[in-house]
Design an enzyme around this catalytic site. Sequence first.
Site, mmCIF file in Angstrom:
data_model
loop_
_atom_site.group_PDB
_atom_site.id
_atom_site.type_symbol
_atom_site.label_atom_id
_atom_site.label_comp_id
_atom_site.label_asym_id
_atom_site.label_seq_id
_atom_site.Cartn_x
_atom_site.Cartn_y
_atom_site.Cartn_z
ATOM 1 N N HIS A 1 4.652 -1.593 6.981
ATOM 2 C CA HIS A 1 4.325 -0.785 6.224
ATOM 3 C C HIS A 1 5.765 -0.302 5.613
ATOM 4 C CE1 HIS A 1 3.340 3.051 4.227
ATOM 5 N NE2 HIS A 1 1.896 2.537 4.268
ATOM 6 N N GLU B 1 1.214 -3.422 -1.408
ATOM 7 C CA GLU B 1 1.636 -1.835 -1.704
ATOM 8 C C GLU B 1 2.927 -1.809 -2.481
ATOM 9 O OE1 GLU B 1 -0.856 0.684 1.265
ATOM 10 O OE2 GLU B 1 1.083 0.077 2.284
HETATM 11 C C1 PEP Z 1 -0.297 3.878 2.411
HETATM 12 O O1 PEP Z 1 0.412 4.687 3.146
HETATM 13 O O2 PEP Z 1 -0.332 2.818 2.700
HETATM 14 C C2 PEP Z 1 -0.715 4.375 1.102
HETATM 15 C C3 PEP Z 1 -1.467 3.384 0.282
HETATM 16 O O3 PEP Z 1 -0.622 5.687 0.659
HETATM 17 P P1 PEP Z 1 -1.109 6.378 -0.760
HETATM 18 O O4 PEP Z 1 -2.336 5.859 -0.731
HETATM 19 O O5 PEP Z 1 -1.098 7.848 -0.206
HETATM 20 O O6 PEP Z 1 -0.419 6.075 -1.903
#
Ligand code: PEP
Length: 255
Positions: A95, A167
């Site tokens: 992450h 992400e």
């Molecule tokens: C995450 O922590 O993986 C994430 C996508 O957070 P958020 O949905 O708050 O952007």
Amino acid sequence: MRTPLIAANWKMHKTVDEAEAFLKVFRRLTKDVTGVDIVIAPPFTALTAVVAGVQGSSIAVAGQDIFWEAEGAFTGAISPTLLLQTGATHVIIGHSERRQVFGDSDEAVNLKMRSALDFGLAPILCIGETLEERNNDETLIVLTRQICQGLDGLAGRNIAPLVVAYEPVWAIGTGHHATAEQAGQAHSHIRTTLREKFGKGAAGSCRIVYGGSVKAGNVRELVAQPEIDGALVGGASLDPESFFEIVEGGRVTTV
Ligand code: PEP
């Protein structure tokens, strides 16, 4: 046919009592939901309570990180074997908060990935570019590097349980999600890279989910993209109603 996957990352939120209260509502809301895999990643301290709370449902439970060794003098770390003992079946690895706050390198991510797969945990490998990298047109280069280094030494036969979470760092917790077009382009690139590295069959069975400010209002548009197989949700997964609406919206992808 890939079943959509919607995962909650609770980060450093929720006591045991709060986790149990969430599940009481969420279990009721999702009792008739089909056609989607749901995963919840609570903090380590709430893992056993969440595992107990999802008994009798198909909701799976994930750790938010692991260390790669099975045991030893590693103060503060949790091994794959300890995580498995709680009843968790999945683990988030790489992450951006682990990479940025705790200094996890691509090499460390790779060791964690190999260890997770060796011990039978299904890893959710997070990758994504920073805003600076996007502005420098380096997004696809960064994704290729994070996939190739994160999955170094693994073979197609190892990666069936793999979930890749795209992400973009600039979208996490900011309220600014990637557009469906931006996410779709990144996901296509990830699928192509997996195909080149592991072959069509293995790459085709991996799920690639999007994370970064996913909400009920944007999840449908995102999962409508051909290579987006679901979502990893942070902030909006903390409330059972809000997470349920995302599960509902993410249930129908195009694949
Ligand atoms: C995450 O922590 O993986 C994430 C996508 O957070 P958020 O949905 O708050 O952007």
